[in-house]
Design a protein around this motif. Structure first.
Motif, PDB file in Angstrom:
ATOM      1  N   LEU A   1      -1.054   1.291 -11.929  1.00 38.51           N
ATOM      2  CA  LEU A   1       0.031   0.994 -10.602  1.00 38.51           C
ATOM      3  C   LEU A   1      -0.857   0.686  -9.414  1.00 38.51           C
ATOM      4  O   LEU A   1       0.074  -0.156  -8.976  1.00 38.51           O
ATOM      5  N   PRO A   2      -1.326   2.032  -9.272  1.00 35.79           N
ATOM      6  CA  PRO A   2      -2.304   1.523  -7.278  1.00 35.79           C
ATOM      7  C   PRO A   2      -2.229  -0.228  -7.130  1.00 35.79           C
ATOM      8  O   PRO A   2      -1.925  -0.736  -6.292  1.00 35.79           O
ATOM      9  N   LEU A   3      -3.409  -0.989  -7.978  1.00 35.54           N
ATOM     10  CA  LEU A   3      -3.684  -2.246  -7.966  1.00 35.54           C
ATOM     11  C   LEU A   3      -2.535  -3.231  -7.846  1.00 35.54           C
ATOM     12  O   LEU A   3      -2.399  -4.202  -7.027  1.00 35.54           O
ATOM     13  N   ARG A   4      -1.129  -2.990  -9.086  1.00 37.77           N
ATOM     14  CA  ARG A   4       0.407  -3.290  -8.763  1.00 37.77           C
ATOM     15  C   ARG A   4       0.578  -3.261  -7.206  1.00 37.77           C
ATOM     16  O   ARG A   4       1.284  -4.571  -6.782  1.00 37.77           O
ATOM     17  N   MET A   5       0.263  -1.935  -6.743  1.00 39.60           N
ATOM     18  CA  MET A   5       1.261  -1.967  -5.659  1.00 39.60           C
ATOM     19  C   MET A   5       0.776  -2.684  -4.405  1.00 39.60           C
ATOM     20  O   MET A   5       1.097  -3.039  -3.310  1.00 39.60           O
ATOM     21  N   ALA A   6      -0.974  -2.556  -4.746  1.00 37.41           N
ATOM     22  CA  ALA A   6      -1.193  -3.548  -3.531  1.00 37.41           C
ATOM     23  C   ALA A   6      -1.341  -4.851  -3.264  1.00 37.41           C
ATOM     24  O   ALA A   6      -0.894  -5.581  -2.230  1.00 37.41           O
ATOM     25  N   PHE A   7      -0.922  -5.241  -4.593  1.00 37.46           N
ATOM     26  CA  PHE A   7      -0.063  -6.764  -4.922  1.00 37.46           C
ATOM     27  C   PHE A   7       1.539  -6.822  -3.900  1.00 37.46           C
ATOM     28  O   PHE A   7       1.707  -7.864  -3.161  1.00 37.46           O
ATOM     29  N   TYR A   8       1.913  -5.271  -4.205  1.00 38.13           N
ATOM     30  CA  TYR A   8       3.358  -5.980  -4.284  1.00 38.13           C
ATOM     31  C   TYR A   8       4.080  -5.926  -2.748  1.00 38.13           C
ATOM     32  O   TYR A   8       4.601  -6.486  -2.143  1.00 38.13           O
ATOM     33  N   ILE A   9       2.944  -4.567  -1.838  1.00 37.27           N
ATOM     34  CA  ILE A   9       3.096  -4.941  -0.709  1.00 37.27           C
ATOM     35  C   ILE A   9       2.312  -5.925   0.234  1.00 37.27           C
ATOM     36  O   ILE A   9       2.701  -6.476   1.635  1.00 37.27           O
ATOM     37  N   GLY A  10       1.629  -6.799  -0.082  1.00 36.14           N
ATOM     38  CA  GLY A  10       1.254  -7.723  -0.226  1.00 36.14           C
ATOM     39  C   GLY A  10       1.657  -8.662   0.280  1.00 36.14           C
ATOM     40  O   GLY A  10       2.040  -9.567   1.060  1.00 36.14           O
ATOM     41  N   VAL A  11       2.980  -9.198  -0.698  1.00 39.54           N
ATOM     42  CA  VAL A  11       3.522 -10.160  -1.532  1.00 39.54           C
ATOM     43  C   VAL A  11       4.792  -9.802   0.315  1.00 39.54           C
ATOM     44  O   VAL A  11       5.717  -9.984   0.872  1.00 39.54           O
ATOM     45  N   LEU A  12       4.842  -8.428  -0.181  1.00 35.73           N
ATOM     46  CA  LEU A  12       5.994  -7.325   1.147  1.00 35.73           C
ATOM     47  C   LEU A  12       5.556  -8.242   2.840  1.00 35.73           C
ATOM     48  O   LEU A  12       6.211  -8.756   3.805  1.00 35.73           O
ATOM     49  N   ALA A  13       4.301  -7.785   3.140  1.00 31.56           N
ATOM     50  CA  ALA A  13       3.858  -7.969   3.868  1.00 31.56           C
ATOM     51  C   ALA A  13       4.064  -9.277   3.917  1.00 31.56           C
ATOM     52  O   ALA A  13       4.053 -10.141   5.715  1.00 31.56           O
ATOM     53  N   ALA A  14       2.877 -10.497   2.924  1.00 40.17           N
ATOM     54  CA  ALA A  14       3.647 -11.651   3.946  1.00 40.17           C
ATOM     55  C   ALA A  14       4.511 -12.262   3.684  1.00 40.17           C
ATOM     56  O   ALA A  14       5.287 -12.983   5.041  1.00 40.17           O
ATOM     57  N   VAL A  15       6.446 -11.845   3.076  1.00 37.18           N
ATOM     58  CA  VAL A  15       7.106 -12.388   3.684  1.00 37.18           C
ATOM     59  C   VAL A  15       7.414 -11.986   4.623  1.00 37.18           C
ATOM     60  O   VAL A  15       8.595 -12.649   6.470  1.00 37.18           O
ATOM     61  N   ALA A  16       7.113 -10.573   5.324  1.00 37.49           N
ATOM     62  CA  ALA A  16       7.206  -9.803   6.841  1.00 37.49           C
ATOM     63  C   ALA A  16       7.006 -10.951   8.077  1.00 37.49           C
ATOM     64  O   ALA A  16       7.339 -11.250   8.909  1.00 37.49           O
TER      65      ALA A  16
ATOM     66  N   LEU B   1      -7.839  -3.417  -0.367  1.00 34.69           N
ATOM     67  CA  LEU B   1      -9.832  -3.485  -0.337  1.00 34.69           C
ATOM     68  C   LEU B   1      -9.544  -2.196  -1.382  1.00 34.69           C
ATOM     69  O   LEU B   1     -10.662  -1.216  -1.662  1.00 34.69           O
ATOM     70  N   GLY B   2      -9.392  -0.999   0.009  1.00 35.45           N
ATOM     71  CA  GLY B   2      -9.769   0.554  -0.921  1.00 35.45           C
ATOM     72  C   GLY B   2      -9.367   0.826  -1.413  1.00 35.45           C
ATOM     73  O   GLY B   2      -9.706   1.658  -2.657  1.00 35.45           O
ATOM     74  N   ILE B   3      -8.350   0.003  -2.356  1.00 33.03           N
ATOM     75  CA  ILE B   3      -7.722   0.238  -3.719  1.00 33.03           C
ATOM     76  C   ILE B   3      -8.623  -0.167  -4.837  1.00 33.03           C
ATOM     77  O   ILE B   3      -8.938   0.240  -5.883  1.00 33.03           O
ATOM     78  N   VAL B   4      -8.779  -1.782  -4.670  1.00 30.76           N
ATOM     79  CA  VAL B   4      -9.576  -1.843  -5.619  1.00 30.76           C
ATOM     80  C   VAL B   4     -11.561  -1.659  -5.732  1.00 30.76           C
ATOM     81  O   VAL B   4     -11.674  -1.400  -6.247  1.00 30.76           O
ATOM     82  N   GLY B   5     -11.660  -1.197  -4.605  1.00 33.96           N
ATOM     83  CA  GLY B   5     -12.499  -0.322  -4.664  1.00 33.96           C
ATOM     84  C   GLY B   5     -12.596   0.758  -4.891  1.00 33.96           C
ATOM     85  O   GLY B   5     -13.689   0.961  -5.899  1.00 33.96           O
ATOM     86  N   GLU B   6     -11.564   1.506  -5.554  1.00 38.14           N
ATOM     87  CA  GLU B   6     -11.895   2.456  -5.734  1.00 38.14           C
ATOM     88  C   GLU B   6     -12.422   2.698  -7.775  1.00 38.14           C
ATOM     89  O   GLU B   6     -12.537   3.162  -7.972  1.00 38.14           O
ATOM     90  N   TYR B   7     -11.166   1.405  -8.234  1.00 39.98           N
ATOM     91  CA  TYR B   7     -11.546   0.871  -9.674  1.00 39.98           C
ATOM     92  C   TYR B   7     -12.789   0.505  -9.772  1.00 39.98           C
ATOM     93  O   TYR B   7     -13.521   0.801 -10.599  1.00 39.98           O
ATOM     94  N   LEU B   8     -13.291  -0.002  -8.431  1.00 42.85           N
ATOM     95  CA  LEU B   8     -14.554  -1.263  -9.279  1.00 42.85           C
ATOM     96  C   LEU B   8     -15.737  -0.074  -8.892  1.00 42.85           C
ATOM     97  O   LEU B   8     -16.719   0.088  -9.137  1.00 42.85           O
TER      98      LEU B   8
END
Length: 318
Positions: A223-238, A277-284
């Motif tokens: 879910l943290p990976l998905r959360m990064a995507f959703y936050i990115g979408v919200l940031a794009a709308v803002a 990037l930090g979240i993705v980095g943890e998984y990588l």
């Protein structure tokens, strides 16, 4: 036979007292038993003491890591070497009461494959620790498909068939409570109040607790990976709304030098990018560790291999 697995790290003030208390309890149980101590790279006299116990007590086996690998790996090591029909894992600081062992065995004899203990409270736990612990379990259960029992500990009994399944899980970033929770099988639980440590201080520093918490989250949920995507979408709308506002100001002749807007946008999107990037980095990073396919641990010493050790005579088939 019952195998008792106990990881120890700098527990010179506890291990002998713990051993005496467990031995008293097991003498009242009509079963053969073994106690496996796993020394997780201790810097004090812990290794010397567990070797003395192994020399004097044929029920004891002492395993010594070549270096510190961590609490979860130490538990895994002991379970790998256990030969009992059921295995009990517990810490050696007396916060897992030995007097509960007969109750665990009783539940196992009733037909349960996994008997989990649940801490209702801990005597020496402060309000901050209680609050953060409750919040952590609520969060991890909200994002994970595998339920982790709040207050669950690594004090549990596992039947041999459940253990053999558990041993197939070989990831390096281990959160055993999550693994056991997702095994299935017939499970039950016993509640207990954890007493204060018999001696010494907790080896779980804030850094280790945060690392352990992160392992629990990342190994049990994407879910943290998905959360990064959703936050990115919200940031794009803002960002679009901010751009529309700037365009309106230009058309209306209300435009002012744009350094403030640019600074705000750079701050917002820069922080979001770094967070993602930090979240993705943890998984990588976890993928990198698993891809190396290194052993989970390696031993410096095993008392069962000593020619003069009574454990070798009793369990020569090993």
């Amino acid at each position: 036979m019952i195998s008792i697995v106990t990881p120890v790290y700098n527990e010179e003030g506890n291990v002998v007292y713990f051993h005496d208390e467990v031995t008293k309890v097991m003498k009242g149980v009509d079963m053969d038993y073994e106690i496996i101590y796993v020394n997780d790279g201790s810097k004090d006299r812990t290794d010397e003491l567990i070797h003395q116990l192994a020399d004097s007590d044929p029920h004891v086996r002492a395993l010594t890591f070549a270096r510190n690998f961590g609490h979860q790996i130490a538990i895994t090591c002991g379970m790998d070497f256990a030969i009992g029909d059921a295995v009990i894992t517990m810490d050696g600081d007396m916060q897992h009461p030995p007097e509960l062992i007969p109750k665990l065995i009783e539940k196992w004899q009733e037909g349960y494959d996994i008997v989990q203990t649940i801490r209702t409270t801990t005597e020496d736990a402060g309000p901050v620790k209680k609050m953060t612990s409750a919040g952590y379990y609520a969060f991890i259960n909200a994002i994970s498909t595998t339920r982790v029992t709040p207050g669950g500990s690594d004090f549990r009994l596992m039947d041999r068939k459940a253990l053999e399944t558990f041993k197939k899980f070989r990831e390096h970033s281990r959160f055993i409570r999550g693994i056991v929770g997702g095994l299935g099988f017939k499970q039950t639980s016993i509640e207990f109040e954890a007493p204060a440590r018999h001696a010494g201080v907790s080896k779980f520093s804030m850094r280790k607790m945060l690392h352990f918490a992160m392992d629990g989250i990342i190994t049990n949920s994407t879910l943290p990976l998905r959360m990064a995507f959703y936050i990115g979408v919200l940031a794009a709308v803002a960002g679009v709304l901010v751009i529309l506002h700037v365009l309106y100001c230009v058309i209306a002749g209300q435009a002012v030098p744009g350094w403030a807007t640019m600074t705000i946008l750079i701050s917002i999107f820069g922080s979001l990018n770094l967070m993602g990037l930090g979240i993705v980095g943890e998984y990588l990073g976890r993928i990198f560790e698993e891809a190396k396919n290194r052993p989970l641990y390696w031993l410096q010493d095993d008392t069962a291999s000593h020619a003069d050790n009574p454990y070798r005579e009793t369990h020569d088939h090993l």
